[in-house]
Write a protein that holds these residues in place. Structure first.
Motif, PDB file in Angstrom:
ATOM      1  N   TYR A   3      -3.764   6.520  -0.988  1.00  0.00           N
ATOM      2  CA  TYR A   3      -3.335   5.785   0.195  1.00  0.00           C
ATOM      3  C   TYR A   3      -3.845   4.341   0.246  1.00  0.00           C
ATOM      4  CZ  TYR A   3      -1.811  10.311   2.084  1.00  0.00           C
ATOM      5  OH  TYR A   3      -1.194  11.525   2.289  1.00  0.00           O
ATOM      6  N   ASP A   4      -4.998   4.081  -0.379  1.00  0.00           N
ATOM      7  CA  ASP A   4      -5.553   2.726  -0.364  1.00  0.00           C
ATOM      8  C   ASP A   4      -5.178   1.914  -1.600  1.00  0.00           C
ATOM      9  OD1 ASP A   4      -6.795   3.146   2.084  1.00  0.00           O
ATOM     10  OD2 ASP A   4      -8.554   4.057   1.145  1.00  0.00           O
ATOM     11  N   LEU A  40      -8.473   7.617 -10.625  1.00  0.00           N
ATOM     12  CA  LEU A  40      -7.637   7.962  -9.477  1.00  0.00           C
ATOM     13  C   LEU A  40      -7.182   9.414  -9.537  1.00  0.00           C
ATOM     14  CD1 LEU A  40      -6.026   7.111  -6.948  1.00  0.00           C
ATOM     15  CD2 LEU A  40      -4.171   6.401  -8.500  1.00  0.00           C
ATOM     16  N   PHE A  41      -6.753   9.855 -10.718  1.00  0.00           N
ATOM     17  CA  PHE A  41      -6.283  11.235 -10.869  1.00  0.00           C
ATOM     18  C   PHE A  41      -7.432  12.220 -10.659  1.00  0.00           C
ATOM     19  CE2 PHE A  41      -4.830  14.824 -13.754  1.00  0.00           C
ATOM     20  CZ  PHE A  41      -3.938  15.329 -12.819  1.00  0.00           C
ATOM     21  N   GLY A  42      -8.618  11.867 -11.150  1.00  0.00           N
ATOM     22  CA  GLY A  42      -9.790  12.719 -10.935  1.00  0.00           C
ATOM     23  C   GLY A  42     -10.112  12.864  -9.450  1.00  0.00           C
ATOM     24  N   GLU A  43     -10.008  11.761  -8.703  1.00  0.00           N
ATOM     25  CA  GLU A  43     -10.258  11.803  -7.266  1.00  0.00           C
ATOM     26  C   GLU A  43      -9.205  12.649  -6.545  1.00  0.00           C
ATOM     27  OE1 GLU A  43     -10.278   7.687  -6.264  1.00  0.00           O
ATOM     28  OE2 GLU A  43     -12.358   7.351  -6.915  1.00  0.00           O
ATOM     29  N   GLU A  85       0.825  -1.216   0.000  1.00  0.00           N
ATOM     30  CA  GLU A  85       0.000   0.000   0.000  1.00  0.00           C
ATOM     31  C   GLU A  85       0.858   1.264   0.000  1.00  0.00           C
ATOM     32  OE1 GLU A  85      -2.815   0.057   3.170  1.00  0.00           O
ATOM     33  OE2 GLU A  85      -4.132  -1.428   2.236  1.00  0.00           O
ATOM     34  N   ILE A  86       0.290   2.297  -0.636  1.00  0.00           N
ATOM     35  CA  ILE A  86       0.930   3.615  -0.640  1.00  0.00           C
ATOM     36  C   ILE A  86       0.319   4.382   0.525  1.00  0.00           C
ATOM     37  CG2 ILE A  86       1.360   5.689  -2.031  1.00  0.00           C
ATOM     38  CD1 ILE A  86       0.764   3.886  -4.496  1.00  0.00           C
ATOM     39  N   ALA A  87       0.865   4.178   1.720  1.00  0.00           N
ATOM     40  CA  ALA A  87       0.142   4.541   2.933  1.00  0.00           C
ATOM     41  C   ALA A  87       0.487   5.902   3.531  1.00  0.00           C
ATOM     42  CB  ALA A  87       0.370   3.464   3.998  1.00  0.00           C
ATOM     43  N   ASP A  88       1.348   6.674   2.903  1.00  0.00           N
ATOM     44  CA  ASP A  88       1.677   7.998   3.453  1.00  0.00           C
ATOM     45  C   ASP A  88       1.986   8.960   2.310  1.00  0.00           C
ATOM     46  OD1 ASP A  88       4.677   8.022   2.890  1.00  0.00           O
ATOM     47  OD2 ASP A  88       4.495   6.219   4.132  1.00  0.00           O
ATOM     48  N   GLN A  89       2.044  10.238   2.638  1.00  0.00           N
ATOM     49  CA  GLN A  89       2.180  11.268   1.608  1.00  0.00           C
ATOM     50  C   GLN A  89       3.525  11.195   0.892  1.00  0.00           C
ATOM     51  OE1 GLN A  89       0.578  15.116   2.258  1.00  0.00           O
ATOM     52  NE2 GLN A  89       2.094  16.153   0.999  1.00  0.00           N
ATOM     53  N   ASP A  90       4.615  10.946   1.626  1.00  0.00           N
ATOM     54  CA  ASP A  90       5.928  10.895   0.986  1.00  0.00           C
ATOM     55  C   ASP A  90       5.976   9.815  -0.094  1.00  0.00           C
ATOM     56  OD1 ASP A  90       6.896  12.952   2.488  1.00  0.00           O
ATOM     57  OD2 ASP A  90       7.901  11.687   3.965  1.00  0.00           O
ATOM     58  N   ARG A  91       5.447   8.625   0.244  1.00  0.00           N
ATOM     59  CA  ARG A  91       5.445   7.539  -0.727  1.00  0.00           C
ATOM     60  C   ARG A  91       4.495   7.847  -1.883  1.00  0.00           C
ATOM     61  NH1 ARG A  91       5.215   1.045   0.281  1.00  0.00           N
ATOM     62  NH2 ARG A  91       7.173   1.577   1.303  1.00  0.00           N
ATOM     63  N   ALA A  92       3.334   8.409  -1.561  1.00  0.00           N
ATOM     64  CA  ALA A  92       2.359   8.749  -2.601  1.00  0.00           C
ATOM     65  C   ALA A  92       2.934   9.778  -3.570  1.00  0.00           C
ATOM     66  CB  ALA A  92       1.073   9.270  -1.962  1.00  0.00           C
ATOM     67  N   GLU A  93       3.572  10.801  -3.021  1.00  0.00           N
ATOM     68  CA  GLU A  93       4.148  11.850  -3.865  1.00  0.00           C
ATOM     69  C   GLU A  93       5.246  11.285  -4.757  1.00  0.00           C
ATOM     70  OE1 GLU A  93       6.225  16.287  -3.425  1.00  0.00           O
ATOM     71  OE2 GLU A  93       5.584  15.174  -1.643  1.00  0.00           O
ATOM     72  N   PHE A  94       6.066  10.390  -4.199  1.00  0.00           N
ATOM     73  CA  PHE A  94       7.159   9.798  -4.971  1.00  0.00           C
ATOM     74  C   PHE A  94       6.620   8.940  -6.117  1.00  0.00           C
ATOM     75  CE2 PHE A  94      10.198   6.285  -5.678  1.00  0.00           C
ATOM     76  CZ  PHE A  94      11.276   7.038  -6.122  1.00  0.00           C
ATOM     77  N   VAL A  95       5.667   8.077  -5.820  1.00  0.00           N
ATOM     78  CA  VAL A  95       5.093   7.207  -6.859  1.00  0.00           C
ATOM     79  C   VAL A  95       4.380   8.054  -7.920  1.00  0.00           C
ATOM     80  CG1 VAL A  95       3.414   5.384  -7.334  1.00  0.00           C
ATOM     81  CG2 VAL A  95       4.874   5.233  -5.309  1.00  0.00           C
ATOM     82  N   PHE A  96       3.686   9.074  -7.473  1.00  0.00           N
ATOM     83  CA  PHE A  96       2.985   9.968  -8.405  1.00  0.00           C
ATOM     84  C   PHE A  96       3.978  10.622  -9.369  1.00  0.00           C
ATOM     85  CE2 PHE A  96       1.194  14.180  -9.458  1.00  0.00           C
ATOM     86  CZ  PHE A  96       0.002  13.793 -10.048  1.00  0.00           C
ATOM     87  N   GLU A  97       5.088  11.147  -8.812  1.00  0.00           N
ATOM     88  CA  GLU A  97       6.085  11.829  -9.641  1.00  0.00           C
ATOM     89  C   GLU A  97       6.769  10.873 -10.615  1.00  0.00           C
ATOM     90  OE1 GLU A  97       8.806  13.679  -6.977  1.00  0.00           O
ATOM     91  OE2 GLU A  97       7.538  15.428  -6.596  1.00  0.00           O
TER      92      GLU A  97
END
Length: 292
Positions: free
Chosen positions: A175-176, A161-164, A127-139
């Protein structure tokens, strides 16, 4: 008058001891030095080829013109890329930016390459469970995908997902989601590797790559003129050099009168950039100092 041979031996021994002492504290190493000759004077930069090898290789090859040679073209026909370009964006107490063939911040050499900002970390899973990981995967995964498709993903899962995320104005919807789900949707065969340690911070006098987001380096670069550096840019721009002389020139360039988009009223020209190998004497660090 007869000299005491014992005294001479003691003096010679002391001299040899000092020579060995200094020989053990210093060593010679080869460094790459780039001279950025501008219309306001020269700036000399030590290139950090061990920290950012791909970036330095690109910079050197653009500077001598070999990077853009067509296959089979003779090296003697190479045209140095940076010669005649300008510092198109200058901001006092911040930085000076140049290296754009378009002269307005929109141009480049016709290709992009990845950042060299962090050491390699561990592969990410689950899971992408925190902002740092989410931001990294997004980038690393979603931004290049959206850029390729002009902001409109043809993949339903990614578009939803991007719309949400847009609606939430943040990374919470990620995160989920698991890394594996994103990899499957984007058809990624290689795992995404997380960040390790920051290689270099964006300090005063550093030479850094300008970009339009993660992994979009080309030819544009900037020199930091802000006292204390710009720590909010750490990890966002590859640091590939440090000024060893001419910071007074860089600071003077940052202070020239500007018009719209921080462009100098009178062009500040990059006459040339030439790179040379220089042998220098450097102090060797103690083992204890290296560990700390």
């Amino acid at each position: 008058m007869r000299t005491n041979p014992n005294i001479n031996c003691i003096a010679l021994s002391a001299t040899l001891s000092l020579l060995f002492l200094f020989a053990g504290c210093t060593k010679k190493e080869t460094q790459l030095h780039a001279t950025i000759d501008t219309s306001m004077g020269p700036i000399v930069v030590r290139l950090l080829d061990k920290d950012a090898p791909k970036t330095v290789e690109n910079f050197v090859a653009l500077a001598d013109g070999s990077k853009l040679l067509a296959e089979g073209e003779d090296a003697s026909t190479a045209k140095p890329f940076y010669d005649g370009l300008t510092f198109h964006r200058v901001i006092p107490d911040f930085m000076i930016q140049g290296g754009d063939p378009a002269g307005n911040g929109s141009g480049g050499p016709g290709y992009t390459f990845e950042d060299e900002t962090y050491t390699e970390g561990e592969p990410l899973t689950g899971e992408i469970a925190d902002q740092d990981r989410a931001e990294f995967v997004f980038e690393q995964w979603i931004v290049p995908h959206l850029r390729e498709h002009r902001g409109e993903s043809p993949i339903e899962f990614i578009a939803k997902l991007f719309g949400e995320m847009q609606q939430a104005q943040g990374f919470d919807p990620m995160y989920d989601v698991t890394v594996e789900e994103l990899a499957e949707a984007l058809e990624k065969e290689q795992p995404i590797v997380g960040r390790g340690e920051l290689i270099n911070s964006v300090d005063y006098g550093t030479l850094c790559m300008a970009n339009a987001g993660p992994n979009t380096n080309g030819s544009q670069f900037f020199i930091v003129t802000k006292d204390g550096g710009t720590p909010w840019l750490n990890g966002k721009h590859t640091v590939f050099g440090t000024v060893i002389s001419g910071m007074d020139v860089a600071e003077a360039i940052s202070q020239v009168p500007t018009k719209a988009q921080n462009m100098p009223v009178e062009p500040v020209i990059i006459n040339s950039i030439r790179v040379n190998e220089v042998k220098v004497v450097v102090e060797e660090k103690d083992e204890e100092e290296t560990k700390s």
